[in-house]
Enzyme design. Structure first.
Site, short mmCIF file in Angstrom:
data_model
loop_
_atom_site.label_atom_id
_atom_site.label_comp_id
_atom_site.label_asym_id
_atom_site.label_seq_id
_atom_site.Cartn_x
_atom_site.Cartn_y
_atom_site.Cartn_z
N THR A 99 63.09 7.99 55.51
CA THR A 99 63.56 8.34 56.82
C THR A 99 62.70 9.07 57.73
O THR A 99 62.51 10.36 57.44
CB THR A 99 65.08 9.31 56.46
N LYS A 175 68.81 3.72 61.24
CA LYS A 175 68.73 4.87 60.04
C LYS A 175 69.26 6.32 60.82
O LYS A 175 70.17 7.04 60.37
CB LYS A 175 67.69 4.87 59.20
N LYS A 243 66.66 17.94 57.50
CA LYS A 243 65.49 17.31 58.25
C LYS A 243 66.07 16.19 58.93
O LYS A 243 65.78 15.78 60.09
CB LYS A 243 64.64 16.62 57.06
#
Length: 300
Positions: A99, A175, A243
């Site tokens: 990611t 995503k 994150k």
């Protein structure tokens, strides 16, 4: 299996990467893996793959390189500093499955493609269970030729492979949206539980009721029961969402899109991390709510 890709280097043999690499072995790919932990390399060897002493050695002459690392900085370090890109076969395919921010993915893609290699932006969703069972959802941004070259590898890792666009960075964008919803859903479930607990309602009963109601979500049914456990196994850590929701908010700023719910969820994951729970399962964001709603000292 496609004749185009038979040898795969797999970098990042963590909680998700290890079972993903093993699934490639089961699908008869020749897999050479690297991770900083020797135990992870040995586990791949026990599963029928080969361990490598460095990322460059893993990538030497292979048809495809899968990066299941923590972030874009690690991807860059593997490709450009550790020498993995130069070690690849001339027309090899780099498949970035971590990611990463869309802009970082685009920048990495440009450097990879300038070397004559293919680049496939292919982040995943599905967690550890999806990695083990080869049922990951994979969101791909890549030219059609590159996507076709990588597809046998992707099909070995997930059962829901979507080609979302022709440009690297488009998979990362999808995503990012996925992580916005996941983070908000987990935080919302934790907030609901904290209200129920404050009112003296049994949490297990609450999630049994809500799991079959219009208020249900996949995250509520999956993470809700783990919020009831003292130390649930870690499928995805609190710090992962610190994150990932940071990436979401950065994308919002770039697009001038207001994301107030994502910002609030990010603050709760950040609070949980600040309380020392960053390495715990992401369901444990509920600990930040419990800290906020703790009984006052004079009520004890």
């Amino acid at each position: 299996m496609s004749e185009l890709v038979s040898t795969v280097a797999f970098i990042g043999l963590g909680a998700m990467g290890a079972p993903m690499a093993e699934n490639l072995v089961r699908r008869q790919f020749r897999v050479r893996g690297f991770d900083m932990r020797e135990a992870a390399r040995q586990a791949l060897e026990a599963a029928g793959g080969a361990g490598a002493a460095s990322a460059a050695m893993a990538a030497e002459g292979v048809d495809a390189l899968v990066l299941m690392v923590v972030n874009a900085a690690q991807a860059r370090a593997v490709l450009f500093e550790a020498g993995a890109l130069k070690a690849l076969a001339p027309r090899a395919c780099v498949i970035l499955m971590a990611t990463c921010p869309p802009a970082d993915t685009e920048a990495i893609a440009a450097e990879v493609m300038a070397s004559g290699r293919h680049f496939v932006d292919a982040p995943v969703s599905g967690g550890v269970n999806g990695a083990r069972n080869a049922t990951l959802t994979i969101m791909v941004g890549a030219p059609q030729e590159s996507f076709a070259r990588a597809k046998p590898v992707l099909d070995a890792l997930g059962d829901k492979v979507f080609h979302v666009g022709e440009k690297p960075g488009q998979g990362a964008t999808v995503k990012t949206v996925n992580q916005l919803l996941c983070g908000v859903h987990i935080a919302a479930a934790a907030e609901a539980l904290s209200l129920a607990e404050k009112a003296g309602i049994d949490g297990r009963l609450l999630f049994e009721i809500l799991g079959g109601s219009a208020a249900s979500s996949w995250m509520l049914k999956d993470r809700g029961p783990r919020m009831q456990e003292a130390e649930p196994g870690v499928a995805s850590a609190v710090d992962i969402f610190v994150k990932d929701l940071s990436i979401v908010l950065d994308a919002g700023r770039s697009a001038r899109a207001a994301l107030p719910l994502a910002a609030a969820a990010h603050q709760m994951f950040l609070a949980a991390s600040g309380l020392g729970h960053g390495a715990r399962d992401d369901s444990q964001v509920v600990r930040a709510y419990r800290a906020l709603n703790a009984r006052p000292a004079n009520d004890a």
